[in-house]
Design a protein around this motif. Structure first.
Motif, PDB file in Angstrom:
ATOM      1  N   HIS A   1       0.796  -1.415   0.515  1.00  0.00           N
ATOM      2  CA  HIS A   1       0.483   0.091   0.012  1.00  0.00           C
ATOM      3  C   HIS A   1       0.846   1.261  -0.075  1.00  0.00           C
ATOM      4  O   HIS A   1       1.906   1.184   0.330  1.00  0.00           O
ATOM      5  N   PRO A   2       0.495   2.266  -0.607  1.00  0.00           N
ATOM      6  CA  PRO A   2       0.671   3.671  -0.556  1.00  0.00           C
ATOM      7  C   PRO A   2       1.899   3.795   0.386  1.00  0.00           C
ATOM      8  O   PRO A   2       2.566   4.771   0.772  1.00  0.00           O
ATOM      9  N   SER A   3       0.821   3.662   2.118  1.00  0.00           N
ATOM     10  CA  SER A   3       0.892   4.173   3.109  1.00  0.00           C
ATOM     11  C   SER A   3       1.962   3.375   4.052  1.00  0.00           C
ATOM     12  O   SER A   3       3.160   3.949   4.707  1.00  0.00           O
ATOM     13  N   GLY A   4       2.790   2.639   2.605  1.00  0.00           N
ATOM     14  CA  GLY A   4       3.965   1.199   3.586  1.00  0.00           C
ATOM     15  C   GLY A   4       3.347   0.376   4.156  1.00  0.00           C
ATOM     16  O   GLY A   4       4.699  -1.170   4.287  1.00  0.00           O
ATOM     17  N   ALA A   5       2.361  -0.083   4.390  1.00  0.00           N
ATOM     18  CA  ALA A   5       1.730  -1.391   4.674  1.00  0.00           C
ATOM     19  C   ALA A   5       2.115  -2.433   3.508  1.00  0.00           C
ATOM     20  O   ALA A   5       2.013  -2.091   2.367  1.00  0.00           O
ATOM     21  N   ILE A   6       2.439  -3.363   4.332  1.00  0.00           N
ATOM     22  CA  ILE A   6       2.942  -5.005   3.353  1.00  0.00           C
ATOM     23  C   ILE A   6       1.994  -6.183   4.024  1.00  0.00           C
ATOM     24  O   ILE A   6       2.307  -6.242   5.285  1.00  0.00           O
ATOM     25  N   TYR A   7       0.884  -6.675   2.917  1.00  0.00           N
ATOM     26  CA  TYR A   7       0.687  -8.240   3.862  1.00  0.00           C
ATOM     27  C   TYR A   7       1.444  -8.942   2.370  1.00  0.00           C
ATOM     28  O   TYR A   7       1.533  -8.556   1.273  1.00  0.00           O
ATOM     29  N   GLU A   8       2.168 -10.045   2.930  1.00  0.00           N
ATOM     30  CA  GLU A   8       2.999 -11.255   2.173  1.00  0.00           C
ATOM     31  C   GLU A   8       2.511 -12.706   2.716  1.00  0.00           C
ATOM     32  O   GLU A   8       2.764 -12.442   3.955  1.00  0.00           O
ATOM     33  N   GLY A   9       2.149 -13.122   1.917  1.00  0.00           N
ATOM     34  CA  GLY A   9       1.831 -14.569   2.471  1.00  0.00           C
ATOM     35  C   GLY A   9       0.271 -15.520   1.326  1.00  0.00           C
ATOM     36  O   GLY A   9       0.761 -14.604   0.384  1.00  0.00           O
ATOM     37  N   ASP A  10      -0.135 -15.860   1.922  1.00  0.00           N
ATOM     38  CA  ASP A  10      -1.183 -16.964   0.774  1.00  0.00           C
ATOM     39  C   ASP A  10      -3.013 -15.877   0.630  1.00  0.00           C
ATOM     40  O   ASP A  10      -3.481 -15.279   2.167  1.00  0.00           O
ATOM     41  N   PHE A  11      -3.227 -15.772  -0.480  1.00  0.00           N
ATOM     42  CA  PHE A  11      -4.445 -15.224  -0.401  1.00  0.00           C
ATOM     43  C   PHE A  11      -5.678 -15.865  -1.148  1.00  0.00           C
ATOM     44  O   PHE A  11      -5.350 -17.198  -1.653  1.00  0.00           O
ATOM     45  N   VAL A  12      -6.529 -16.318  -0.683  1.00  0.00           N
ATOM     46  CA  VAL A  12      -7.824 -16.624  -1.447  1.00  0.00           C
ATOM     47  C   VAL A  12      -9.291 -15.722  -1.582  1.00  0.00           C
ATOM     48  O   VAL A  12      -9.291 -15.310  -0.512  1.00  0.00           O
ATOM     49  N   ASN A  13      -9.119 -15.759  -2.952  1.00  0.00           N
ATOM     50  CA  ASN A  13     -10.331 -14.844  -3.958  1.00  0.00           C
ATOM     51  C   ASN A  13     -10.381 -13.213  -2.734  1.00  0.00           C
ATOM     52  O   ASN A  13     -10.736 -12.681  -2.413  1.00  0.00           O
ATOM     53  N   ASN A  14      -9.381 -12.973  -3.430  1.00  0.00           N
ATOM     54  CA  ASN A  14      -8.737 -11.464  -2.785  1.00  0.00           C
ATOM     55  C   ASN A  14      -8.563 -10.882  -1.687  1.00  0.00           C
ATOM     56  O   ASN A  14      -8.550  -9.914  -1.259  1.00  0.00           O
ATOM     57  N   GLN A  15      -8.576 -11.937  -0.626  1.00  0.00           N
ATOM     58  CA  GLN A  15      -8.622 -12.096   0.753  1.00  0.00           C
ATOM     59  C   GLN A  15      -7.068 -12.855   1.392  1.00  0.00           C
ATOM     60  O   GLN A  15      -6.527 -13.027   1.223  1.00  0.00           O
ATOM     61  N   PHE A  16      -6.674 -12.150   2.590  1.00  0.00           N
ATOM     62  CA  PHE A  16      -5.365 -12.609   3.275  1.00  0.00           C
ATOM     63  C   PHE A  16      -6.314 -13.977   3.795  1.00  0.00           C
ATOM     64  O   PHE A  16      -7.472 -13.980   4.651  1.00  0.00           O
TER      65      PHE A  16
ATOM     66  N   PRO B   1       2.194   0.417   8.428  1.00  0.00           N
ATOM     67  CA  PRO B   1       3.762   1.757   8.272  1.00  0.00           C
ATOM     68  C   PRO B   1       4.945   1.993   9.252  1.00  0.00           C
ATOM     69  O   PRO B   1       5.948   2.184   9.078  1.00  0.00           O
ATOM     70  N   ASN B   2       4.673   1.854  10.598  1.00  0.00           N
ATOM     71  CA  ASN B   2       5.612   2.018  11.724  1.00  0.00           C
ATOM     72  C   ASN B   2       6.340   1.072  11.693  1.00  0.00           C
ATOM     73  O   ASN B   2       7.475   1.169  12.558  1.00  0.00           O
ATOM     74  N   GLY B   3       6.438  -0.392  10.679  1.00  0.00           N
ATOM     75  CA  GLY B   3       7.393  -1.167  10.969  1.00  0.00           C
ATOM     76  C   GLY B   3       7.139  -2.163  11.874  1.00  0.00           C
ATOM     77  O   GLY B   3       7.935  -3.617  11.834  1.00  0.00           O
ATOM     78  N   SER B   4       5.977  -2.043  12.997  1.00  0.00           N
ATOM     79  CA  SER B   4       5.949  -3.456  14.199  1.00  0.00           C
ATOM     80  C   SER B   4       4.476  -4.526  12.671  1.00  0.00           C
ATOM     81  O   SER B   4       4.418  -4.237  11.601  1.00  0.00           O
ATOM     82  N   PHE B   5       4.822  -5.415  13.171  1.00  0.00           N
ATOM     83  CA  PHE B   5       4.231  -6.881  12.229  1.00  0.00           C
ATOM     84  C   PHE B   5       3.321  -7.756  12.966  1.00  0.00           C
ATOM     85  O   PHE B   5       4.510  -8.575  14.048  1.00  0.00           O
ATOM     86  N   TYR B   6       2.374  -8.390  12.158  1.00  0.00           N
ATOM     87  CA  TYR B   6       1.996  -9.766  13.063  1.00  0.00           C
ATOM     88  C   TYR B   6       2.456 -10.984  10.906  1.00  0.00           C
ATOM     89  O   TYR B   6       2.411 -10.843  10.893  1.00  0.00           O
ATOM     90  N   GLU B   7       3.201 -12.147  11.974  1.00  0.00           N
ATOM     91  CA  GLU B   7       2.847 -13.391  11.630  1.00  0.00           C
ATOM     92  C   GLU B   7       2.017 -14.585  12.015  1.00  0.00           C
ATOM     93  O   GLU B   7       2.083 -14.019  13.149  1.00  0.00           O
ATOM     94  N   GLY B   8       1.240 -14.791  11.086  1.00  0.00           N
ATOM     95  CA  GLY B   8       0.588 -16.039  11.741  1.00  0.00           C
ATOM     96  C   GLY B   8      -0.244 -15.969  10.414  1.00  0.00           C
ATOM     97  O   GLY B   8      -0.637 -15.813   9.535  1.00  0.00           O
ATOM     98  N   PRO B   9      -1.489 -17.059  10.889  1.00  0.00           N
ATOM     99  CA  PRO B   9      -2.447 -17.483   9.868  1.00  0.00           C
ATOM    100  C   PRO B   9      -4.197 -16.200  10.013  1.00  0.00           C
ATOM    101  O   PRO B   9      -3.988 -14.961  10.835  1.00  0.00           O
ATOM    102  N   PHE B  10      -4.648 -15.497   9.163  1.00  0.00           N
ATOM    103  CA  PHE B  10      -5.498 -15.664   8.939  1.00  0.00           C
ATOM    104  C   PHE B  10      -6.682 -15.502   8.289  1.00  0.00           C
ATOM    105  O   PHE B  10      -6.235 -17.538   7.342  1.00  0.00           O
ATOM    106  N   VAL B  11      -7.032 -15.498   8.713  1.00  0.00           N
ATOM    107  CA  VAL B  11      -9.408 -15.884   7.697  1.00  0.00           C
ATOM    108  C   VAL B  11     -10.158 -15.087   7.767  1.00  0.00           C
ATOM    109  O   VAL B  11      -9.779 -13.828   7.807  1.00  0.00           O
TER     110      VAL B  11
END
Length: 145
Positions: free
Chosen positions: A75-90, A99-109
């Motif tokens: 995203h232009p804000s600096g937010a990034i998602y990297e991983g699995d997608f299904v039907n345009n969703q994480f 954007p501040n550099g903090s991050f979450y790693e794990g499962p998404f539904v």
């Protein structure tokens, strides 16, 4: 009877996969693999990159014109998602970086943080536990000695 068999075969035919650059009427650009519908519209299928006129960029897999498979959404804000997608969703395992550099790693539904994951804050402190959408009732601070 032979006409019915031809119709079945035509419907079962594998579409030809093409590769190229397509500019959408709104200014978005797609560079990657696609198939054509009978009316001439493209259906993104296979690896490709999509660049929106607003600055959102997706690099990854497409299926039936939807982000499905492995990919990276920036995203232009600096937010990034990297991983699995299904039907345009994480959906599946991934990493979301704010954007501040903090991050979450794990499962998404369906775009939600769901299950056992880890959140790393801006001071590199790691919090682990069960995430349920916007809540994380069982977070534990992970000491790194």
């Amino acid at each position: 009877m032979p006409a019915d068999k031809k119709k079945e075969r035509k419907g079962d035919a594998t579409p030809v996969v093409l590769k190229g650059i397509y500019i959408f009427p709104n200014g978005d650009k797609y560079d990657g693999e696609y198939t054509n519908k009978e009316d001439g519209t493209i259906i993104r299928n296979g690896p490709g990159s999509h660049f929106t006129s607003e600055g959102v960029v997706y690099h990854g897999d497409w299926k039936d014109d939807k982000m499905t498979g492995k990919g990276r959404l920036e995203h232009p804000s600096g937010a990034i998602y990297e991983g699995d997608f299904v039907n345009n969703q994480f959906h599946g395992t991934g990493r979301y970086t704010w954007p501040n550099g903090s991050f979450y790693e794990g499962p998404f539904v369906e775009n939600r943080l769901e299950g056992e994951g880890e959140f790393t804050d801006t001071d590199s402190q790691v919090w682990a536990g069960t995430f349920r959408y916007k809540a994380a009732p069982s977070l534990r601070f992970k000491l790194r000695l």
